[in-house]
Motif scaffolding. Sequence first.
Motif, PDB file in Angstrom:
ATOM      1  N   UNK A   1     -36.317 -12.062  -3.454  1.00 16.47           N
ATOM      2  CA  UNK A   1     -36.333 -10.615  -3.656  1.00 16.47           C
ATOM      3  C   UNK A   1     -34.985 -10.197  -4.243  1.00 16.47           C
ATOM      4  N   UNK A   2     -35.037  -9.304  -5.200  1.00 15.36           N
ATOM      5  CA  UNK A   2     -33.811  -8.792  -5.783  1.00 15.36           C
ATOM      6  C   UNK A   2     -33.188  -7.739  -4.871  1.00 15.36           C
ATOM      7  N   UNK A   3     -31.870  -7.731  -4.858  1.00 15.60           N
ATOM      8  CA  UNK A   3     -31.140  -6.751  -4.068  1.00 15.60           C
ATOM      9  C   UNK A   3     -31.260  -5.379  -4.733  1.00 15.60           C
ATOM     10  N   UNK A   4     -31.626  -4.386  -3.939  1.00 14.32           N
ATOM     11  CA  UNK A   4     -31.782  -3.021  -4.427  1.00 14.32           C
ATOM     12  C   UNK A   4     -30.652  -2.176  -3.824  1.00 14.32           C
ATOM     13  N   UNK A   5     -29.641  -1.825  -4.614  1.00 19.43           N
ATOM     14  CA  UNK A   5     -28.507  -1.067  -4.092  1.00 19.43           C
ATOM     15  C   UNK A   5     -28.893   0.273  -3.456  1.00 19.43           C
ATOM     16  N   UNK A   6     -29.892   0.957  -4.017  1.00 25.61           N
ATOM     17  CA  UNK A   6     -30.317   2.232  -3.430  1.00 25.61           C
ATOM     18  C   UNK A   6     -30.932   2.022  -2.050  1.00 25.61           C
ATOM     19  N   UNK A   7     -31.641   0.931  -1.872  1.00 27.02           N
ATOM     20  CA  UNK A   7     -32.223   0.606  -0.573  1.00 27.02           C
ATOM     21  C   UNK A   7     -31.110   0.324   0.439  1.00 27.02           C
ATOM     22  N   UNK A   8     -30.099  -0.412   0.026  1.00 23.00           N
ATOM     23  CA  UNK A   8     -28.948  -0.690   0.893  1.00 23.00           C
ATOM     24  C   UNK A   8     -28.308   0.629   1.333  1.00 23.00           C
ATOM     25  N   UNK A   9     -28.079   1.506   0.394  1.00 23.86           N
ATOM     26  CA  UNK A   9     -27.455   2.801   0.700  1.00 23.86           C
ATOM     27  C   UNK A   9     -28.320   3.597   1.676  1.00 23.86           C
ATOM     28  N   UNK A  10     -29.625   3.636   1.415  1.00 26.31           N
ATOM     29  CA  UNK A  10     -30.536   4.373   2.302  1.00 26.31           C
ATOM     30  C   UNK A  10     -30.519   3.793   3.717  1.00 26.31           C
ATOM     31  N   UNK A  11     -30.497   2.483   3.840  1.00 28.54           N
ATOM     32  CA  UNK A  11     -30.464   1.834   5.152  1.00 28.54           C
ATOM     33  C   UNK A  11     -29.174   2.175   5.887  1.00 28.54           C
ATOM     34  N   UNK A  12     -28.051   2.042   5.209  1.00 31.42           N
ATOM     35  CA  UNK A  12     -26.770   2.318   5.867  1.00 31.42           C
ATOM     36  C   UNK A  12     -26.680   3.768   6.332  1.00 31.42           C
ATOM     37  N   UNK A  13     -27.145   4.698   5.522  1.00 35.75           N
ATOM     38  CA  UNK A  13     -27.140   6.102   5.928  1.00 35.75           C
ATOM     39  C   UNK A  13     -28.076   6.337   7.117  1.00 35.75           C
TER      40      UNK A  13
ATOM     41  N   UNK B   1     -39.333  -5.166   2.526  1.00 39.00           N
ATOM     42  CA  UNK B   1     -38.163  -4.831   1.710  1.00 39.00           C
ATOM     43  C   UNK B   1     -37.015  -4.342   2.584  1.00 39.00           C
ATOM     44  N   UNK B   2     -37.313  -3.469   3.533  1.00 44.84           N
ATOM     45  CA  UNK B   2     -36.269  -2.948   4.422  1.00 44.84           C
ATOM     46  C   UNK B   2     -35.679  -4.064   5.268  1.00 44.84           C
ATOM     47  N   UNK B   3     -36.528  -4.896   5.866  1.00 44.61           N
ATOM     48  CA  UNK B   3     -36.020  -5.980   6.713  1.00 44.61           C
ATOM     49  C   UNK B   3     -35.176  -6.964   5.915  1.00 44.61           C
ATOM     50  N   UNK B   4     -35.589  -7.266   4.685  1.00 42.96           N
ATOM     51  CA  UNK B   4     -34.800  -8.147   3.824  1.00 42.96           C
ATOM     52  C   UNK B   4     -33.411  -7.551   3.574  1.00 42.96           C
ATOM     53  N   UNK B   5     -33.368  -6.273   3.262  1.00 39.87           N
ATOM     54  CA  UNK B   5     -32.091  -5.629   2.957  1.00 39.87           C
ATOM     55  C   UNK B   5     -31.229  -5.451   4.210  1.00 39.87           C
ATOM     56  N   UNK B   6     -31.855  -5.250   5.360  1.00 39.05           N
ATOM     57  CA  UNK B   6     -31.087  -5.226   6.607  1.00 39.05           C
ATOM     58  C   UNK B   6     -30.450  -6.590   6.839  1.00 39.05           C
ATOM     59  N   UNK B   7     -31.202  -7.652   6.593  1.00 35.66           N
ATOM     60  CA  UNK B   7     -30.644  -9.006   6.746  1.00 35.66           C
ATOM     61  C   UNK B   7     -29.477  -9.223   5.786  1.00 35.66           C
ATOM     62  N   UNK B   8     -29.602  -8.750   4.562  1.00 35.02           N
ATOM     63  CA  UNK B   8     -28.504  -8.890   3.600  1.00 35.02           C
ATOM     64  C   UNK B   8     -27.270  -8.111   4.069  1.00 35.02           C
ATOM     65  N   UNK B   9     -27.477  -6.905   4.572  1.00 37.43           N
ATOM     66  CA  UNK B   9     -26.359  -6.113   5.108  1.00 37.43           C
ATOM     67  C   UNK B   9     -25.705  -6.835   6.286  1.00 37.43           C
ATOM     68  N   UNK B  10     -26.518  -7.443   7.123  1.00 38.83           N
ATOM     69  CA  UNK B  10     -25.993  -8.189   8.268  1.00 38.83           C
ATOM     70  C   UNK B  10     -25.166  -9.381   7.791  1.00 38.83           C
ATOM     71  N   UNK B  11     -25.698 -10.152   6.859  1.00 39.70           N
ATOM     72  CA  UNK B  11     -24.985 -11.337   6.374  1.00 39.70           C
ATOM     73  C   UNK B  11     -23.688 -10.958   5.661  1.00 39.70           C
ATOM     74  N   UNK B  12     -23.638  -9.782   5.069  1.00 36.44           N
ATOM     75  CA  UNK B  12     -22.428  -9.336   4.380  1.00 36.44           C
ATOM     76  C   UNK B  12     -21.397  -8.743   5.340  1.00 36.44           C
ATOM     77  N   UNK B  13     -21.779  -8.523   6.577  1.00 37.83           N
ATOM     78  CA  UNK B  13     -20.838  -8.001   7.562  1.00 37.83           C
ATOM     79  C   UNK B  13     -20.848  -6.492   7.697  1.00 37.83           C
TER      80      UNK B  13
END
Length: 127
Positions: free
Chosen positions: A1-13, A43-55
Amino acid sequence: MKLNPDCIRDILFAIEERTSMKNLFYLDEDGCHEIFPNYDLDTILYHIRQCDMYGYLYNVSFSMTNSCTVIDLTPKAHEFINNIREDNNWRKTKEVAGKVGSLSLNVLSQIATNIITSLINSYTGLT
């Protein structure tokens, strides 16, 4: 899955808004549609995992029932989202990332920091 920066931002907020010393962030299929109407649960769970792995996330747990809990954001995540909180700064960050050809979290964070530094310098007269 490609990383979606807007999804990352939405999750963090969303995590920032919903967590406190008394509340953690919990997400399952029902909550996903309510909190993130533009994304599916995978998609959300994937991006949460990416946020977790990035710290960016503190104490993340995934269950076999397609749900997760997050205790809080890390200071690194707070710094990033404060740098991209303003829509104009986020647009500039994504624009520069597109021009350099990288949408990695590391690159997005560096660009956002540089944009904020430039804004500070323009207001203080420093170069």
